[in-house]
Write an enzyme that holds these catalytic residues in place. Structure first.
Site, PDB file in Angstrom:
ATOM      1  N   LYS A   8      -0.004  -2.987  29.287  1.00  0.00           N
ATOM      2  CA  LYS A   8      -0.731  -4.131  28.237  1.00  0.00           C
ATOM      3  C   LYS A   8       0.259  -4.038  27.021  1.00  0.00           C
ATOM      4  O   LYS A   8      -0.079  -5.043  26.176  1.00  0.00           O
ATOM      5  CB  LYS A   8      -2.076  -3.871  28.368  1.00  0.00           C
ATOM      6  CG  LYS A   8      -2.515  -4.106  28.987  1.00  0.00           C
ATOM      7  CD  LYS A   8      -4.075  -4.498  29.030  1.00  0.00           C
ATOM      8  CE  LYS A   8      -4.583  -3.912  30.155  1.00  0.00           C
ATOM      9  NZ  LYS A   8      -6.339  -3.446  29.799  1.00  0.00           N
ATOM     10  N   ARG A  16      -0.770   3.902  41.074  1.00  0.00           N
ATOM     11  CA  ARG A  16      -0.568   2.457  40.148  1.00  0.00           C
ATOM     12  C   ARG A  16       0.648   2.054  40.393  1.00  0.00           C
ATOM     13  O   ARG A  16       1.940   1.935  40.956  1.00  0.00           O
ATOM     14  CB  ARG A  16      -0.660   3.021  38.226  1.00  0.00           C
ATOM     15  CG  ARG A  16       0.912   3.254  38.257  1.00  0.00           C
ATOM     16  CD  ARG A  16      -0.311   2.890  36.292  1.00  0.00           C
ATOM     17  NE  ARG A  16      -1.017   3.256  36.088  1.00  0.00           N
ATOM     18  CZ  ARG A  16      -1.593   2.743  35.402  1.00  0.00           C
ATOM     19  NH1 ARG A  16      -1.173   1.615  34.954  1.00  0.00           N
ATOM     20  NH2 ARG A  16      -2.876   2.241  34.641  1.00  0.00           N
ATOM     21  N   GLU A  45     -10.915  -3.124  32.025  1.00  0.00           N
ATOM     22  CA  GLU A  45     -10.965  -3.880  29.863  1.00  0.00           C
ATOM     23  C   GLU A  45     -10.801  -4.630  29.674  1.00  0.00           C
ATOM     24  O   GLU A  45      -9.099  -5.508  29.430  1.00  0.00           O
ATOM     25  CB  GLU A  45     -10.268  -2.245  28.939  1.00  0.00           C
ATOM     26  CG  GLU A  45     -11.079  -2.222  27.791  1.00  0.00           C
ATOM     27  CD  GLU A  45     -10.026  -0.704  26.910  1.00  0.00           C
ATOM     28  OE1 GLU A  45      -9.496  -0.232  27.946  1.00  0.00           O
ATOM     29  OE2 GLU A  45     -10.040  -0.355  26.130  1.00  0.00           O
TER      30      GLU A  45
HETATM   31  P1  ATP Z   1      -5.544   0.173  29.347  1.00  0.00           P
HETATM   32  O1  ATP Z   1      -4.245   0.785  29.282  1.00  0.00           O
HETATM   33  O2  ATP Z   1      -5.438  -0.952  28.566  1.00  0.00           O
HETATM   34  O3  ATP Z   1      -6.200   1.199  30.438  1.00  0.00           O
HETATM   35  P2  ATP Z   1      -4.961  -0.471  32.167  1.00  0.00           P
HETATM   36  O4  ATP Z   1      -3.843  -1.573  32.334  1.00  0.00           O
HETATM   37  O5  ATP Z   1      -5.528   0.551  32.822  1.00  0.00           O
HETATM   38  O6  ATP Z   1      -4.456  -0.246  30.495  1.00  0.00           O
HETATM   39  P3  ATP Z   1      -8.007  -1.468  32.828  1.00  0.00           P
HETATM   40  O7  ATP Z   1      -7.850  -3.422  32.258  1.00  0.00           O
HETATM   41  O8  ATP Z   1      -8.437  -0.719  32.513  1.00  0.00           O
HETATM   42  O9  ATP Z   1      -6.134  -1.449  32.265  1.00  0.00           O
HETATM   43  O10 ATP Z   1      -7.672  -1.561  34.549  1.00  0.00           O
HETATM   44  C1  ATP Z   1      -8.460  -1.969  35.239  1.00  0.00           C
HETATM   45  C2  ATP Z   1      -8.492  -1.475  36.874  1.00  0.00           C
HETATM   46  O11 ATP Z   1      -6.848  -1.857  37.461  1.00  0.00           O
HETATM   47  C3  ATP Z   1      -8.621  -0.088  36.480  1.00  0.00           C
HETATM   48  O12 ATP Z   1      -9.119   0.550  37.811  1.00  0.00           O
HETATM   49  C4  ATP Z   1      -6.680   0.600  36.946  1.00  0.00           C
HETATM   50  O13 ATP Z   1      -6.572   2.015  37.169  1.00  0.00           O
HETATM   51  C5  ATP Z   1      -5.817  -0.818  37.307  1.00  0.00           C
HETATM   52  N1  ATP Z   1      -5.159  -1.158  37.185  1.00  0.00           N
HETATM   53  C6  ATP Z   1      -4.040  -1.176  36.314  1.00  0.00           C
HETATM   54  N2  ATP Z   1      -2.595  -1.257  36.742  1.00  0.00           N
HETATM   55  C7  ATP Z   1      -2.551  -0.785  37.392  1.00  0.00           C
HETATM   56  C8  ATP Z   1      -1.079  -0.913  38.201  1.00  0.00           C
HETATM   57  N3  ATP Z   1      -0.076  -0.774  37.476  1.00  0.00           N
HETATM   58  N4  ATP Z   1      -1.488  -0.671  40.059  1.00  0.00           N
HETATM   59  C9  ATP Z   1      -2.411  -0.323  40.265  1.00  0.00           C
HETATM   60  N5  ATP Z   1      -4.127  -0.319  39.740  1.00  0.00           N
HETATM   61  C10 ATP Z   1      -3.576  -0.662  37.736  1.00  0.00           C
HETATM   62 MG    MG Z   2      -7.516   1.822  31.829  1.00  0.00          MG
END
Ligand code: ATP
Ligand code: MG
Length: 570
Positions: free
Chosen positions: A281, A271, A44
């Protein structure tokens, strides 16, 4: 096992498959989706990518590479409020820097708004979606609990025609934000709360970074993600564990639109959490907005841009992601493992130089005043190809203040009155006299050198300590920024009654302005990596200029002393 051309080295890797690879190999064997593998990374654009995202990037792009498939980059831009073009650009740059190439052009969930809208109308026509006039808070309160069923909305039994008309009016902008939503009509008593008539669309009169003011209704993540996967031909939609409970909904929406045998499949993994690090974030944004750090790419941030500025290499991050593997349950990885990965990578490639961080002047009283020698030294003992260079040696030198003690304990093998040490790639010197100012502070050492002990001359006399040094008249003045962990608690965000900011490490940045580097570093370029001998790994900061070189410490050398004493006869 019958190997297809999509599963390389199957025999070799059979035992070491992670659970996602095992699922994929089974899908390939059974010929699902014609044995194709197509993944995606779906950020995102509401912040900079961090090391957790790097894990997800390495996983998604890595699976595509391994199975000769494809990986898309898709911006999940369904929330116009927090999303910005700046983030889109930084995300693309970070993925490239990590060394991955997405398939074709980047995709955007917003490219599919029209198609998603049509599918929403189709659900209404099938009697599987309805417009609800209740405010969000009421809808939330009616959801019930996992053990109690939810309350059925008074608007649930609107006719299909009425729903269609209202939904079209929502799109046309007839209603204010929050006045109505479109909900899927599934099951208000499902044990899975996500199946209790989830919201599909909400009204947001907001400008979108790509679609401008075209839309004032926006699909929810759950109504966009699986469909976007389907549109793009994604076969394996890898996401993090919090989406496990969304999977039945992901499948339910797909059930309504899938027509042929092709169908994406959601797979969840744990994660990445790192000790001494915050990864949310929202918290990272707070650190940036409150100016606790100097922007998203501050070298103390766990962002990819921060790690890059700190001196991490793409290889080190990819190796780290590989090594930690893929877990099914949440866990915390020790940040030391990440630091180890970068040390290991830089050890192989970084050229060694001598830089004195806190200079103490040394005068060699028996060295000719107008003489300079060019002494040969090895660029990288780990890499025979890296060759040698020369370092100027003269009567006045700098050594580290910490390498001298007036009254040393027994195990101190560095310089002290009457003691000898070797100067790296040069001579053995002996401290004859300590010179102090009128405040009693040491400001110079008068030493003698032994001309018979020049390194490489075959001299055999050994001493216990070897110090790095820089010739005073040839030295380059540089600024060095010593970065350390941003938090001094292993789990800064894990304390119930305390804010994570209470655990900031006050020593996470020390700026040293009067460091002395050997002249060869004058040619250092932005992004270059070096080992400053006995100190650590460093890189040139983007702030650096020709007149004012600036180096960032990536990581200290863990075991400087063990390494140096091994080499002390050189
Ligand atoms: P938000 O709370 O804004 O959704 P987010 O960290 O999930 O935050 P995204 O931009 O939706 O951010 O994440 C993009 C991809 O990265 C998604 O598939 C998410 O599952 C993965 N991702 C995010 N944080 C982690 C993490 N700590 N470890 C592994 N994968 C992650
Ligand atoms: Mg997300």
């Amino acid at each position: 096992m019958n190997t297809t051309n999509q599963s390389p080295d199957t025999e070799k890797t059979k035992e070491s498959l992670n659970f996602i690879e095992a699922i994929i190999e089974e899908d390939i064997r059974e010929g699902r989706n014609d044995g194709k593998v197509h993944t995606r990374f779906p950020p995102e654009p509401n912040g900079y990518l961090h090391i957790g995202h790097a894990k997800s990037i390495c996983l998604n792009f890595g699976l595509a590479e391994k199975y000769h498939g494809k990986c898309n980059l898709r911006f999940d831009d369904t929330n116009p409020v927090k999303e910005e073009e700046e983030y889109v650009e930084s995300i693309k740059e970070d993925i490239h820097w990590l060394g991955f190439r997405w398939e074709g052009e980047p995709r955007y969930a917003s490219d599919y708004f029209e198609q998603l809208y049509e599918w929403a109308e189709m659900l209404i026509q099938k009697g599987l979606a309805y417009v609800d006039d209740q405010p969000a808070a009421v809808i939330a309160a009616q959801r019930g609990t996992p053990t109690e069923p939810g309350i059925i909305s008074p608007y649930r039994n609107r006719t299909m025609e009425e729903n269609l008309q209202l939904f079209r009016e929502m799109r046309e902008g007839k209603y204010r934000d929050g006045e109505k939503v479109l909900r899927a009509k599934i099951d208000m008593s499902s044990p899975n709360m996500h199946m209790r008539d989830p919201v599909m669309y909400r009204i947001l009169h907001e400008h979108h970074h790509r679609t401008g003011n075209k839309w004032c209704i926006y699909p929810m993540y759950d109504f966009a993600h699986g469909q976007s996967d389907y549109i793009e031909g994604i076969t394996h939609s890898v996401c993090t564990l919090e989406f496990e409970v969304h999977r039945p909904l992901y499948d339910w929406f797909l059930d309504q639109i899938v027509t042929g045998p092709y169908r994406p499949r959601q797979i969840e993994f744990a994660r990445l959490n790192l000790s001494y690090t915050v990864m949310s974030k929202r918290k990272l944004l707070e650190l940036v907005e409150k100016k606790i750090v100097n922007g998203w790419d501050d070298p103390r941030m766990p962002t990819i841009s921060g790690l890059r500025r700190r001196g991490y290499t793409p290889d080190s991050i990819r190796n780290f992601a590989d090594r930690i593997g893929v877990a099914k349950r949440d866990n915390v990885i020790d940040v030391a493992l990440l630091e180890h990965a970068v040390r290991e990578d830089l050890n192989k490639t970084a050229l060694r130089y001598m830089v004195v961080l806190k200079p103490l002047k040394v005068t060699l009283t028996n060295y000719p005043e107008d003489q300079t020698e060019q002494l040969e030294t090895i660029n990288n003992p780990e890499d025979p190809e890296a060759g040698t260079r020369t370092v100027p040696f003269a009567r006045e030198l700098y050594i580290e203040q910490d390498d001298f003690m007036e009254d040393p304990p027994k195990k101190f093998f560095r310089l002290a009155p009457g003691r000898e040490v070797r100067l790296k790639s040069a001579y053995i010197i002996k401290c004859e006299e300590v010179v102090k100012n009128d405040r009693g502070e040491i400001f110079e050492l008068k030493c003698t050198y032994d001309p018979e002990t020049r390194s490489g001359s075959g001299a055999t006399r050994k001493v216990k300590g070897t110090l790095h040094w820089v010739s005073a008249s040839h030295a380059l003045d540089v600024e060095v920024r010593l970065y350390d962990r941003l938090f001094n608690d292993p789990d800064p965000a894990g304390h119930k009654d305390k804010d994570f900011k209470e655990f900031l490490n006050p020593d996470s940045l020390k700026i040293l302005k009067d460091c002395k580097a050997e002249p060869a570093l004058a040619t250092a370029k932005k992004g270059d990596h070096y080992q400053f001998q006995r100190i650590g790994y460093f890189t040139v900061d983007p702030d650096s200029t020709e007149n004012h070189p600036v180096f960032n410490r990536t990581v200290p050398l863990r075991d400087a002393w063990a390494r140096i004493s091994k080499n002390s006869n050189r």
